[in-house]
Structures are given as structure tokens and as C-alpha cells.
Design an enzyme around this catalytic site. Sequence first.
Site, short mmCIF file in Angstrom:
data_model
loop_
_atom_site.label_atom_id
_atom_site.label_comp_id
_atom_site.label_asym_id
_atom_site.label_seq_id
_atom_site.Cartn_x
_atom_site.Cartn_y
_atom_site.Cartn_z
CE LYS A 86 22.99 15.08 -24.59
NZ LYS A 86 21.80 14.47 -23.94
CD GLU A 108 23.20 8.54 -19.60
OE1 GLU A 108 22.77 9.59 -20.14
OE2 GLU A 108 23.45 8.47 -18.37
CB SER A 374 20.93 20.32 -29.80
OG SER A 374 20.92 19.31 -30.80
#
Length: 392
Positions: A86, A108, A374
Site C-alpha cells: 500500500k 478509506e 502483498s
Amino acid sequence: MFKLKRYYGGFGGVYIPELFIPILQELEENFLKAKKDKEFKKELHHLLKTYVGRPTPLTYAHRLSEVVGAKVYLKREDLAHTGAHKINNTIGQALLAKYMGRKRIIAETGAGQHGVATATAAAYLGLECEVFMGSEDVIRQRLNVLRMELLGAKVIPVEKGSGTLKDAINEALRDWAERVKDTYYLLGSVVGPHPYPAIVKYFQSIIGRETKAQIQKFERRNPDYVLACVGGGSNAMGIFSAFIKNRETKLVGVEAAGRGLNDLHSATLNRGEKGYLHGTNSLLLQDRWGQVKKVHSIAPGLDYPGVGPELSYLAESGRIIASSATDDEVIEAVKVLSQSEGIIPALESAHAVAYLLRESGRFKKNEIIVVNISGRGDKDMEVIMEALNEQS
């Protein structure tokens, strides 16, 4: 008028109230300028290298390879700063927000990793930050809530709806509509109205570029398979982007089958139909009246009824293989990867590992498989241990 590609086959577009159109056009215009701006690119490259910790390693999983019967490599996004992919996107978009003169960032979050990464980027760049998070996810991901608050962000629990990622996005959009002049909405995945899918893909594509260079160095060829979990789709599009044109590489997106595809799940590519959600046309889990279905995944980051428009197109056209993994398969995958390689994956990432284990009989000994890890599983330890205790 918009300049970037807005549609992928019949998916994509800008289906949002008119008041947002000038804001999205301004966003696209500044994004295109920033991509060409030498100073912007220089600062982004510098931060990715010295702050995020790129390039992340491509690790040969020797014991897992023995289990699977093929050569397995792991792309280690779990080793990026904040513990997931991210941060690639949040650093890029936060820099873009600053480039545009915005002082306040909203976001969000589902699993909390995007929220943490946004709060991290905002803290580093001196920007105000508020994060909308479903009330159910606030409970499931308490550690990440504490991390966001320590980083200076305000976490706003969303009680409406199912209290998960979909509802957090709804509230973030409502907030943005009220404060478009001073606020930048830092969307966390390749979803939403144009140009967000293109912007997020751009900042996450570094995963694919690095992976391609690394596997060429190790094996002198492209992999036979690239596996990634899919929720909204940012980590998947990030790693797939470098291989889409290489038809010899099979791309596999693994969604959340949850309690089973005939029960509650989040497998949009597998069971979705064309629909409209959060400003875009994509595959969507909906009932016969077009209402969004209730979804479920043990992994909060995959607990979303939609998926990115480009991934929808790639699945419909057959370029990617859409698969899924159940909660039970995911917990087993966490256990196997942890004990075979000493790597505890996030529950989201473990979906890709679960597919690898379940389909191991189909792979040949000389085939090369890359799995995108990830994120790391620190945030999920309570859920993981509770599930393991129930199994024993």
C-alpha cells in the site's frame, strides 16, 4: 475533457455526481503533469528507495518449492515500510496531493494497511489525515487503528451498512463532496471513477517492473505463472502490469471464497455481474434487483463486493485466470508458508498461497511461479490463532 484511457472493454468510466467531474479532471491534469515533472519523479524515486525500502526482494522459496513441485519465488512486499504494498501508492498520491496544494488527506481502509500507509505518508509530508474505517474492521484490525492514531491520523468508524470497506468508501466520498477545495481523497485500490484506477496502477506498477527484472536476473526468462490475491485489485494490477503483454505468463487472481462460493464470499471476478459501484462500471456482487450483496472474507482487505474495471476486463477477456480460496484454505496456507519459509503472510496474501498449494499437482518441475506476498501477517495474528485453535 479527460485525456487518459477511461474504459477497459466495457468497464470503467466516470459515474459520479457532476460536482466531482471538475475535481477529477483537475486530478487527471495534475497527475499527467507530475508524471512529466523531473523534480516530482526525482522525489518519488528517492522516497521509494530511501523511505519505502525499494526494491523489495524476490525470494526463492526452497522448501515451499519442494512441496509444490515447481520453482516458487515470493515477491516480498511484506518487507516494504509499513508492511505491505500500500505504501507505494500512498507515497505517490500524497506527493501528488502536495503538488496540487492540498493540505488535508482522507482515505478509506479495510484491513487497515492502506490507512496505516496513508497516515505514514501524511505524517512524513506534514499533511492532515483522516481515515474512514468500517466499525467491523475497527474491531478486527485494532492494532492498525492504534498505529494510525500514533501516526497522527484521525480514525473515523463507519457504523452504516455492514461496517466494512464498501461503507468506508461511501463515507469518504461523502466527506470529499463537502470539502473538495482543500481535501485530497487518496483512494487505496484500482477502483472508483476515472482517473483513480489509472493512478493507482501507475504507482503500484513498480512491483511488476521490479519482479520482471529480478526473475530475468535469476532465471533469464519470464515466469510461467504470476499469482496475486484480489480484492479491489491494487497489488494484483501492480504485479500483473509488467506481464500482461507476455502471453506465455499465466496471470492468476485469487479472490476470497470465504465460507464457500455458495455461501458468503467476496469472489467478484468469479461470481460477479456488470454493475455500478463507487463511480465505476465493473464486475459486482449484486442481487437480481441490482442491490449490492453482503460479502465476507476472513481477510478484511478482500471484503469488498466490487473489483477494479481493468481486472474485470482482463478476466472477461480471459487474460487472467480468476480463482478463489476459502477461509479454511487460507488459514492452512498461512501455517504452511510460516513453517516452511519463516514468512508469516497477511491473510489477504495467503489467498494466493492457498491456490498454489491446492493446485500444486498441476505444476511441472521446471515451471517458475511468482507469488506476490502483498503484506505481512502481524495485523492478523489474533484472527489466525483463533482460527487455528478452532481447528485443533
